[in-house]
Design a protein around this motif. Structure first.
Motif, PDB file in Angstrom:
ATOM      1  N   SER A  51       1.253  -1.029  -0.429  1.00  0.00           N
ATOM      2  CA  SER A  51      -0.241  -0.085   0.338  1.00  0.00           C
ATOM      3  C   SER A  51       1.182   1.317  -0.058  1.00  0.00           C
ATOM      4  O   SER A  51       1.875   0.827  -0.032  1.00  0.00           O
ATOM      5  CB  SER A  51      -1.072   0.036   0.905  1.00  0.00           C
ATOM      6  N   THR A  52      -0.065   2.366  -0.570  1.00  0.00           N
ATOM      7  CA  THR A  52       1.136   3.182  -0.342  1.00  0.00           C
ATOM      8  C   THR A  52       1.182   3.902   1.359  1.00  0.00           C
ATOM      9  O   THR A  52       2.560   4.709   0.959  1.00  0.00           O
ATOM     10  CB  THR A  52       0.144   4.563  -0.876  1.00  0.00           C
ATOM     11  N   ALA A  72      -3.777  -2.363  -5.993  1.00  0.00           N
ATOM     12  CA  ALA A  72      -2.954  -1.585  -7.282  1.00  0.00           C
ATOM     13  C   ALA A  72      -3.269  -2.331  -8.405  1.00  0.00           C
ATOM     14  O   ALA A  72      -3.857  -1.384  -9.372  1.00  0.00           O
ATOM     15  CB  ALA A  72      -1.380  -1.819  -6.526  1.00  0.00           C
ATOM     16  N   TYR A  73      -3.127  -3.329  -8.572  1.00  0.00           N
ATOM     17  CA  TYR A  73      -3.584  -4.555  -9.295  1.00  0.00           C
ATOM     18  C   TYR A  73      -4.466  -4.373  -9.982  1.00  0.00           C
ATOM     19  O   TYR A  73      -5.102  -4.609 -11.264  1.00  0.00           O
ATOM     20  CB  TYR A  73      -2.824  -6.017  -9.762  1.00  0.00           C
ATOM     21  N   GLN A 264      -5.153   5.970  -1.751  1.00  0.00           N
ATOM     22  CA  GLN A 264      -4.581   4.180  -0.698  1.00  0.00           C
ATOM     23  C   GLN A 264      -3.950   3.727  -1.716  1.00  0.00           C
ATOM     24  O   GLN A 264      -2.536   2.941  -1.110  1.00  0.00           O
ATOM     25  CB  GLN A 264      -5.605   3.144  -0.254  1.00  0.00           C
ATOM     26  N   PHE A 265      -3.468   3.567  -2.237  1.00  0.00           N
ATOM     27  CA  PHE A 265      -2.446   2.907  -3.673  1.00  0.00           C
ATOM     28  C   PHE A 265      -2.182   3.854  -4.511  1.00  0.00           C
ATOM     29  O   PHE A 265      -2.097   3.391  -5.925  1.00  0.00           O
ATOM     30  CB  PHE A 265      -3.409   1.694  -4.318  1.00  0.00           C
ATOM     31  N   ALA A 266      -2.454   5.270  -4.751  1.00  0.00           N
ATOM     32  CA  ALA A 266      -1.870   6.168  -5.510  1.00  0.00           C
ATOM     33  C   ALA A 266      -0.274   5.771  -6.314  1.00  0.00           C
ATOM     34  O   ALA A 266      -0.029   6.299  -7.232  1.00  0.00           O
ATOM     35  CB  ALA A 266      -1.936   7.901  -5.249  1.00  0.00           C
ATOM     36  N   GLU A 267       0.192   5.388  -5.452  1.00  0.00           N
ATOM     37  CA  GLU A 267       2.096   5.580  -5.271  1.00  0.00           C
ATOM     38  C   GLU A 267       2.133   4.323  -6.128  1.00  0.00           C
ATOM     39  O   GLU A 267       2.987   4.188  -6.872  1.00  0.00           O
ATOM     40  CB  GLU A 267       3.058   5.381  -4.053  1.00  0.00           C
ATOM     41  N   THR A 268       1.481   3.236  -4.698  1.00  0.00           N
ATOM     42  CA  THR A 268       1.767   1.567  -5.789  1.00  0.00           C
ATOM     43  C   THR A 268       1.347   1.317  -7.368  1.00  0.00           C
ATOM     44  O   THR A 268       1.855   0.222  -7.777  1.00  0.00           O
ATOM     45  CB  THR A 268       1.211   0.602  -4.704  1.00  0.00           C
ATOM     46  N   TYR A 271       4.238   1.400  -9.779  1.00  0.00           N
ATOM     47  CA  TYR A 271       4.574  -0.407  -9.749  1.00  0.00           C
ATOM     48  C   TYR A 271       3.889  -1.154 -10.020  1.00  0.00           C
ATOM     49  O   TYR A 271       4.211  -1.851 -11.151  1.00  0.00           O
ATOM     50  CB  TYR A 271       5.114  -0.428  -8.451  1.00  0.00           C
ATOM     51  N   ALA A 272       2.524  -1.140 -10.131  1.00  0.00           N
ATOM     52  CA  ALA A 272       1.755  -2.328 -10.948  1.00  0.00           C
ATOM     53  C   ALA A 272       1.647  -1.770 -12.435  1.00  0.00           C
ATOM     54  O   ALA A 272       1.481  -2.955 -13.178  1.00  0.00           O
ATOM     55  CB  ALA A 272       0.069  -2.411 -10.378  1.00  0.00           C
ATOM     56  N   ALA A 273       1.334  -0.680 -12.796  1.00  0.00           N
ATOM     57  CA  ALA A 273       1.742  -0.507 -14.218  1.00  0.00           C
ATOM     58  C   ALA A 273       2.996  -0.778 -14.802  1.00  0.00           C
ATOM     59  O   ALA A 273       2.951  -1.541 -15.851  1.00  0.00           O
ATOM     60  CB  ALA A 273       1.610   0.482 -14.443  1.00  0.00           C
ATOM     61  N   ILE A 274       4.430  -0.294 -14.094  1.00  0.00           N
ATOM     62  CA  ILE A 274       5.648  -0.877 -14.467  1.00  0.00           C
ATOM     63  C   ILE A 274       4.906  -2.725 -14.748  1.00  0.00           C
ATOM     64  O   ILE A 274       5.482  -3.375 -15.776  1.00  0.00           O
ATOM     65  CB  ILE A 274       6.292  -0.572 -13.864  1.00  0.00           C
ATOM     66  N   SER A 275       5.008  -3.414 -13.337  1.00  0.00           N
ATOM     67  CA  SER A 275       5.257  -4.936 -13.833  1.00  0.00           C
ATOM     68  C   SER A 275       4.030  -5.038 -14.507  1.00  0.00           C
ATOM     69  O   SER A 275       4.249  -6.711 -15.357  1.00  0.00           O
ATOM     70  CB  SER A 275       5.033  -5.216 -12.195  1.00  0.00           C
TER      71      SER A 275
END
Length: 303
Positions: A51-52, A72-73, A264-268, A271-275
């Motif tokens: 979580s962010t 995030a996903y 809540q997931f603004a930052e993660t 990372y999910a998009a990059i993954s």
């Protein structure tokens, strides 16, 4: 005179102390370099399952997910353009890869052929295009006048051939003994049959590497779509994920999620998009890895 042979096994040649020290030192250095390359990938993957708040609270190393969550996903995949982005990139791959491989093999076979009329002039023309181009504006005007603007074909036809990859293919064909193709000619085989039944099976490792090159290039290419595609429904996945990375809060808040859930997931989400954009290529590479070293080295040394 009868010679007698010692049946005892000869003792293995032992490395000197200096060689052993160098091997240990080399192993340590390569291990550190591998960890330095792998840790950023691991960090992004672990952060995508966090979580962010946990990411902001843990600014150091990240070995395991903090406050494990798939939110995030879930939010990234709920983006209305994610499915269309995957559909578009798969369509591009399905049509581009066979076209690119066909053009590359034909061009490589031509450049490797001998006793061809005007071959030097034609190859020189090919090489000229590697170093000089009309630029972005003439390319845009050309695409527009051909009716390719805002069309997936604008991402397929212009990249149908990479001359650099054709040169790699040509170098691989040069390694094949001339006697093999000459005997096929004497038996009545034409160029098409020689290419498809003799040359292509022999240079299969090189073709596997070129297929990987083309596939990775198409998957990661977002610039051409940003220039030539206007409708969001036609954008490939990389352009959609780029929009998510640049404006995740606004683009993902479609009214179905509260602002608190989005924050809540603004930052993660990043990372999910990059993954999501990286993992498919990483999954394909192991299946082609056995061809990679052999294919990239073939043709580098003749003899």
């Amino acid at each position: 005179m009868q010679l007698s042979f010692n049946k005892k096994k000869s003792s293995a040649i032992r490395d000197s102390k200096g060689d052993r020290i160098f091997s240990y030192f080399n192993a340590v250095i390569m291990t550190l370099i591998s960890l330095a390359c792998l840790y950023p990938i691991w960090y992004v993957l672990m952060a995508s399952f966090s979580s962010t708040a946990a990411i902001n609270a843990n600014l150091g190393k990240l070995l395991w997910p903090q406050d494990f969550s798939l939110g995030a996903y879930q939010m990234t995949l709920k983006h209305p353009l994610i499915l269309s982005g995957f559909r578009n990139i798969f369509l591009i791959l399905v049509f581009s890869l066979p076209l690119q491989m066909t053009m590359t093999v034909l061009c490589g076979y031509f450049m490797a052929a001998k006793n061809v009329m005007f071959k030097n002039a034609i190859v020189s023309f090919f090489m000229f295009t590697m170093f000089f181009s009309g630029g972005l504006i003439p390319m845009y005007i050309n695409q527009r006048d051909l009716g390719l603007y805002n069309n997936l074909w604008a991402l397929i036809i212009p990249g149908a051939l990479s001359l650099f990859n054709a040169i790699i293919c040509k170098s691989s064909i040069d390694v094949i003994p001339d006697s093999l193709t000459e005997s096929a000619h004497m038996d009545g085989a034409g160029d098409f049959r020689i290419l498809t039944q003799i040359i292509v099976p022999v240079i299969k490792p090189t073709l596997a590497v070129l297929l990987l090159y083309y596939g990775v290039g198409l998957w990661n290419n977002w610039f051409n779509a940003a220039i030539f595609i206007q409708d969001n429904d036609l954008l490939p996945i990389q352009n959609i994920l780029r929009g998510v990375l640049l404006a995740n809060n606004q683009s993902l808040n479609q009214g179905t999620q509260s602002a608190d859930v989005v924050n809540q997931f603004a930052e993660t989400i990043k990372y999910a998009a990059i993954s999501i954009s990286t993992i498919p290529i990483l999954c394909i590479y192991p299946f082609l890895q056995k061809y990679f070293v052999k294919g990239i080295m073939i043709g580098s040394v003749k003899g």
